[in-house]
Design an enzyme around this catalytic site. Structure first.
Site, mmCIF file in Angstrom:
data_model
loop_
_atom_site.group_PDB
_atom_site.id
_atom_site.type_symbol
_atom_site.label_atom_id
_atom_site.label_comp_id
_atom_site.label_asym_id
_atom_site.label_seq_id
_atom_site.Cartn_x
_atom_site.Cartn_y
_atom_site.Cartn_z
ATOM 1 C CG ASP A 1 10.393 -23.241 25.646
ATOM 2 O OD1 ASP A 1 10.612 -22.778 26.788
ATOM 3 O OD2 ASP A 1 9.278 -23.657 25.280
ATOM 4 C CE1 TYR B 1 6.530 -11.751 36.876
ATOM 5 C CE2 TYR B 1 6.091 -10.120 38.584
ATOM 6 C CZ TYR B 1 6.838 -10.559 37.505
ATOM 7 O OH TYR B 1 7.888 -9.809 37.071
ATOM 8 C CG ASN C 1 6.130 -0.522 38.788
ATOM 9 O OD1 ASN C 1 5.576 -1.511 38.327
ATOM 10 N ND2 ASN C 1 5.793 0.004 39.946
ATOM 11 C CE LYS D 1 -5.193 2.921 28.349
ATOM 12 N NZ LYS D 1 -5.993 2.593 29.531
ATOM 13 N NE ARG E 1 1.725 -0.723 41.540
ATOM 14 C CZ ARG E 1 0.554 -0.773 42.174
ATOM 15 N NH1 ARG E 1 0.234 0.170 43.047
ATOM 16 N NH2 ARG E 1 -0.293 -1.755 41.955
HETATM 17 P P1 NAD Z 1 9.873 -8.979 28.866
HETATM 18 O O1 NAD Z 1 8.578 -9.729 28.833
HETATM 19 O O2 NAD Z 1 10.064 -7.873 27.917
HETATM 20 O O3 NAD Z 1 11.096 -9.968 28.736
HETATM 21 C C1 NAD Z 1 11.057 -11.302 29.163
HETATM 22 C C2 NAD Z 1 11.562 -12.160 28.025
HETATM 23 O O4 NAD Z 1 11.548 -13.533 28.448
HETATM 24 C C3 NAD Z 1 10.668 -12.077 26.785
HETATM 25 O O5 NAD Z 1 11.405 -11.629 25.659
HETATM 26 C C4 NAD Z 1 10.171 -13.487 26.597
HETATM 27 O O6 NAD Z 1 10.040 -13.903 25.237
HETATM 28 C C5 NAD Z 1 11.250 -14.309 27.303
HETATM 29 N N1 NAD Z 1 10.739 -15.642 27.616
HETATM 30 C C6 NAD Z 1 9.491 -15.966 28.064
HETATM 31 N N2 NAD Z 1 9.374 -17.298 28.128
HETATM 32 C C7 NAD Z 1 10.558 -17.820 27.729
HETATM 33 C C8 NAD Z 1 11.038 -19.142 27.560
HETATM 34 N N3 NAD Z 1 10.256 -20.194 27.842
HETATM 35 N N4 NAD Z 1 12.303 -19.326 27.115
HETATM 36 C C9 NAD Z 1 13.098 -18.267 26.808
HETATM 37 N N5 NAD Z 1 12.692 -16.982 26.946
HETATM 38 C C10 NAD Z 1 11.437 -16.762 27.389
HETATM 39 O O7 NAD Z 1 10.015 -8.461 30.389
HETATM 40 P P2 NAD Z 1 11.042 -7.425 31.012
HETATM 41 O O8 NAD Z 1 10.255 -6.260 31.458
HETATM 42 O O9 NAD Z 1 12.192 -7.225 30.145
HETATM 43 O O10 NAD Z 1 11.463 -8.209 32.336
HETATM 44 C C11 NAD Z 1 12.688 -8.908 32.464
HETATM 45 C C12 NAD Z 1 12.740 -9.581 33.825
HETATM 46 O O11 NAD Z 1 12.579 -8.609 34.864
HETATM 47 C C13 NAD Z 1 11.625 -10.613 34.044
HETATM 48 O O12 NAD Z 1 12.123 -11.698 34.784
HETATM 49 C C14 NAD Z 1 10.602 -9.859 34.853
HETATM 50 O O13 NAD Z 1 9.803 -10.730 35.627
HETATM 51 C C15 NAD Z 1 11.491 -8.975 35.711
HETATM 52 N N6 NAD Z 1 10.798 -7.777 36.193
HETATM 53 C C16 NAD Z 1 10.478 -6.786 35.323
HETATM 54 C C17 NAD Z 1 9.826 -5.659 35.806
HETATM 55 C C18 NAD Z 1 9.470 -4.519 34.911
HETATM 56 O O14 NAD Z 1 8.952 -3.508 35.400
HETATM 57 N N7 NAD Z 1 9.713 -4.575 33.600
HETATM 58 C C19 NAD Z 1 9.478 -5.558 37.157
HETATM 59 C C20 NAD Z 1 9.815 -6.603 38.006
HETATM 60 C C21 NAD Z 1 10.487 -7.696 37.524
#
Ligand code: NAD
Length: 331
Positions: free
Chosen positions: A53, A149, A178, A200, A222
């Site tokens: 964590d 966020y 995205n 969906k 988007r």
């Molecule tokens: P995701 O939710 O699939 O991956 C994030 C991971 O972080 C998860 O597996 C989660 O379990 C882990 N996590 C959460 N809390 C935690 C903790 N306390 N300790 C350890 N791990 C923890 O999201 P993603 O889409 O893979 O996004 C990855 C990164 O990219 C994130 O920082 C997200 O904010 C950023 N982001 C993603 C998008 C997108 O479109 N997917 C867009 C903008 C930014």
């Protein structure tokens, strides 16, 4: 050379993180993945996977020990439904994760650190119309992100900049627009629009009920970037000497209605759209890729249609498997 480099991917149990681990392994890196959970859909390809964590400082020290480069992806996050309903949780958890991971990296002498920010840091008032002007990196200020966020992402961008200036930790900052693709969350409330539309459409195909719910009038816009382009862009930025925030996304904007039609086309069906109340986020958002092209000499390559078809095919398999397990098609 890269064979010996030891890198950490945080959030390696998540969507982008698990793809990035595989990409870095293919490049010859030694990769440690860290997350609070294992990847949901296939085993991690990391050399070492630690369940930790990262809100806790001592865990961040363990995660960054012996590491030369960090890709910081861990975050408590989801689609619009989750982000707009969990402000306190998101700001609390992500602040702890990012402050502690960055500081532990400094403590352990990590050389380079890439932080994954978001298009959600851009001011709301620049995104009030569907035919929005694409967002340039410098549009971030004066700051007015939409949700907790986005505020947390912007503050962590600043933290990375100050750690670079004050402590010499060589940081990189990427702003995703995205990202979508296979092995991303597709149900349960944290999924994003492309996965939700594919689910969906798959359910409509399997049940024969072709009406699909869409939040709002569906005219919000988007741009969407496929996962293989995302990990390629992350890596190119990490290897560059560019230290300011950089957009990473496609610059082709579509409406959510168009996205739904593309998902339906992937399913080979026609759909009827029901427009219902629901969180929509900003009215329009697109990435200005001028700087991306300048800095990386590259931009995302995969078309939305091609990426969505691959994503749809994977989600359809998930829906079929879930259906077999439960005996009913989930909504
Ligand atoms: P995701 O939710 O699939 O991956 C994030 C991971 O972080 C998860 O597996 C989660 O379990 C882990 N996590 C959460 N809390 C935690 C903790 N306390 N300790 C350890 N791990 C923890 O999201 P993603 O889409 O893979 O996004 C990855 C990164 O990219 C994130 O920082 C997200 O904010 C950023 N982001 C993603 C998008 C997108 O479109 N997917 C867009 C903008 C930014």
């Amino acid at each position: 050379m890269s064979e010996q480099t030891r890198v950490l991917v945080t959030g390696a149990g998540g969507f982008i993180g698990s793809h990035l681990v595989t990409y870095l392994k293919d490049k010859g890196y030694w990769v440690r993945g860290v997350d609070i959970k294992e990847p949901e859909f296939s085993a991690s390809t990391a050399d070492e996977f630690m369940l930790l964590d990262l809100r806790r400082w001592e865990n961040c020290l363990k995660a960054t020990e012996g590491i030369e480069e960090v890709y910081a992806l861990a975050a408590d996050m989801g689609g619009m439904g989750f982000i707009s309903a969990n402000h306190a949780l998101i700001l609390h958890n992500n602040s702890l994760i990012n402050i502690h991971t960055l500081d532990a990296a400094r403590e352990n002498g990590v050389k380079r650190y890439l932080y994954t920010s978001s298009a959600c840091i851009y001011p709301e008032h620049l995104q009030e119309t569907a035919d929005v002007v694409p967002l340039k990196e410098e549009d971030a200020y004066p700051a007015y992100p939409q949700d907790a966020y986005g505020w947390e992402k912007l503050v962590t961008e600043r933290l990375c900049t100050h750690y670079r200036e004050d402590y010499g930790l060589d940081t990189r900052i990427v702003r995703f627009h995205n990202i979508f693709g296979e092995e991303g969350t597709w149900t349960g409330g944290r999924e994003k629009a492309p996965a939700a539309m594919c689910r969906k459409a798959a359910i409509a195909k399997l049940t024969g009920d072709h009406s699909i719910d869409i939040w709002g009038d569906g005219e919000q816009t988007r741009s969407f970037c496929y996962i293989t382009d995302c990990v390629e862009g992350i890596y190119r930025l990490m290897r560059s000497d560019f230290v300011e925030p950089l957009n990473l996304g496609q610059d082709r904007m579509v409406t959510i209605n168009e996205l739904a039609d593309m998902a339906a086309a992937s399913a080979g069906i026609e759909i009827k759209k029901n427009h219902i109340d629901g969180p929509q986020g900003v009215r329009g958002r697109n990435s200005d890729n001028t700087k991306l092209r300048e800095v990386l000499g590259w931009e995302p390559q995969v078309s939305l249609e091609d990426g969505l078809k691959k994503t749809y095919d994977w989600i359809e398999q998930q829906v079929i498997a879930a259906n077999k397990e439960s005996g009913a098609v989930a909504s």
